[in-house]
Design an enzyme around this catalytic site. Structure first.
Site, PDB file in Angstrom:
ATOM      1  N   HIS A  88       0.848  -1.200   0.000  1.00 41.90           N
ATOM      2  CA  HIS A  88       0.000   0.000   0.000  1.00 41.90           C
ATOM      3  C   HIS A  88       0.887   1.255   0.000  1.00 41.90           C
ATOM      4  O   HIS A  88       1.931   1.289   0.651  1.00 41.90           O
ATOM      5  CB  HIS A  88      -0.923   0.001   1.229  1.00 41.90           C
ATOM      6  CG  HIS A  88      -2.019   1.021   1.110  1.00 41.90           C
ATOM      7  ND1 HIS A  88      -1.804   2.358   1.339  1.00 41.90           N
ATOM      8  CD2 HIS A  88      -3.329   0.902   0.762  1.00 41.90           C
ATOM      9  CE1 HIS A  88      -2.939   3.022   1.144  1.00 41.90           C
ATOM     10  NE2 HIS A  88      -3.878   2.155   0.793  1.00 41.90           N
ATOM     11  N   GLU A 157      -3.863   1.844  -7.358  1.00 45.79           N
ATOM     12  CA  GLU A 157      -4.350   2.978  -6.578  1.00 45.79           C
ATOM     13  C   GLU A 157      -3.472   4.202  -6.833  1.00 45.79           C
ATOM     14  O   GLU A 157      -2.394   4.338  -6.245  1.00 45.79           O
ATOM     15  CB  GLU A 157      -4.277   2.656  -5.087  1.00 45.79           C
ATOM     16  CG  GLU A 157      -5.088   1.443  -4.687  1.00 45.79           C
ATOM     17  CD  GLU A 157      -5.402   1.476  -3.204  1.00 45.79           C
ATOM     18  OE1 GLU A 157      -6.584   1.558  -2.875  1.00 45.79           O
ATOM     19  OE2 GLU A 157      -4.465   1.463  -2.390  1.00 45.79           O
ATOM     20  N   GLY A 163      -7.921   9.068  -0.708  1.00 43.21           N
ATOM     21  CA  GLY A 163      -8.354   9.928   0.396  1.00 43.21           C
ATOM     22  C   GLY A 163      -8.470  11.400   0.025  1.00 43.21           C
ATOM     23  O   GLY A 163      -8.584  12.263   0.888  1.00 43.21           O
ATOM     24  N   SER A 193     -10.687   6.995  -3.709  1.00 38.59           N
ATOM     25  CA  SER A 193     -11.928   7.764  -3.559  1.00 38.59           C
ATOM     26  C   SER A 193     -13.138   7.122  -4.235  1.00 38.59           C
ATOM     27  O   SER A 193     -13.981   7.808  -4.820  1.00 38.59           O
ATOM     28  CB  SER A 193     -11.723   9.197  -4.051  1.00 38.59           C
ATOM     29  OG  SER A 193     -10.720   9.839  -3.283  1.00 38.59           O
TER      30      SER A 193
HETATM   31  C1  PEP Z   1      -6.937   3.209   0.019  1.00 38.74           C
HETATM   32  O1  PEP Z   1      -6.165   3.793   0.751  1.00 38.74           O
HETATM   33  O2  PEP Z   1      -6.736   2.006  -0.245  1.00 38.74           O
HETATM   34  C2  PEP Z   1      -8.048   3.968  -0.556  1.00 38.74           C
HETATM   35  C3  PEP Z   1      -8.476   3.608  -1.731  1.00 38.74           C
HETATM   36  O3  PEP Z   1      -8.547   5.014   0.166  1.00 38.74           O
HETATM   37  P1  PEP Z   1      -9.799   5.982  -0.235  1.00 38.74           P
HETATM   38  O4  PEP Z   1     -10.913   5.098  -0.713  1.00 38.74           O
HETATM   39  O5  PEP Z   1     -10.120   6.700   1.026  1.00 38.74           O
HETATM   40  O6  PEP Z   1      -9.300   6.874  -1.326  1.00 38.74           O
END
Ligand code: PEP
Length: 229
Positions: A88, A157, A163, A193
């Site tokens: 992550h 991601e 976030g 998000s």
């Molecule tokens: C994450 O950190 O894996 C993530 C996708 O966070 P968010 O949905 O808050 O953007």
């Protein structure tokens, strides 16, 4: 579809229990073939039973030993945990995990037969250089990773979308996932998000096999808006 909830450093043991109880009641309405994963904080791990899989957000690549502040396989086994998030961006960027450390972790948990959700993503600076630079960066995050391992999936991601409330566009997700599928033919989740307002659009993209969700996973109501959309 795969729906994975990453609580990060949110929720307590008690609130996780309440969450899971509520979720389980309402998951009776989900599509049978969909898979739901919950990654609570380590202190809230337990041998919960239901139509979901509980995983660890992180662990150290050891069985047990002298690694102050870490948990190993022995501690996870107590709760029958055999699923883990690796790579992550918060662990890479805030906790300083290098690609080498991430790859070592991947190799260890692969040996243990864990199901791995392996996260990759680019910064805004790289995204602004265009798709080619993005793919080059994402491919570099497979260095040392056995992409033939049968029990893993990838979560793409973009760091600038995590976030921030700023989701990647359908076009950005489509082009990135199409390119990634050519590199690793594994289930491919999008994260950044994801929420009730954009799940239908994101889930409809061909090479999106699921979503990894932070903020919108923290309440069962908002997470269920995704799972039951
Ligand atoms: C994450 O950190 O894996 C993530 C996708 O966070 P968010 O949905 O808050 O953007």
């Amino acid at each position: 579809m795969i729906y994975a909830a990453n609580f990060k450093t949110n929720h307590t043991r008690k609130s996780t229990e309440n969450y899971i109880e509520d979720l389980q009641r309402k998951l009776v309405d989900k599509n049978e073939e969909d898979r739901v994963f919950i990654f609570p904080p380590l202190t809230a791990l337990d041998a919960y039973e239901g139509d979901f899989i509980i995983g660890a957000q992180n662990a150290y690549p050891v069985e047990s030993g002298a690694y102050t502040g870490e948990v190993g396989v022995e501690q996870l086994a107590e709760f029958n945990i055999n699923t883990i998030l690796i790579g992550h961006s918060e662990r890479r960027d805030i906790l300083g995990e290098s690609q080498e450390a991430v790859a070592k972790k991947f190799a260890f948990f692969k040996e243990q037969g864990f199901e791995i959700i392996y996260c990759i993503g680019e910064s805004l600076e790289i995204r602004e250089q265009g798709l080619e630079a993005v793919i080059e960066h994402l491919v570099s995050q497979f260095e040392g990773i056995d992409t033939t391992y049968e029990n893993f999936m990838v979560a793409y991601e973009p760091i600038w979308a995590i976030g921030t409330g700023r989701t990647a566009s359908v076009e950005e997700i489509t082009m990135t996932h199409d390119a990634l599928k050519k590199v690793v033919d594994k289930p491919l989740l999008y994260g950044g998000s994801v929420k009730g307002a954009n799940i239908a659009q994101i889930a409809a993209i061909d090479n999106v096999d699921g979503v990894l969700v932070g903020g919108a996973s923290l309440k069962t109501e908002t997470f269920l808006e995704l799972v039951l959309h």
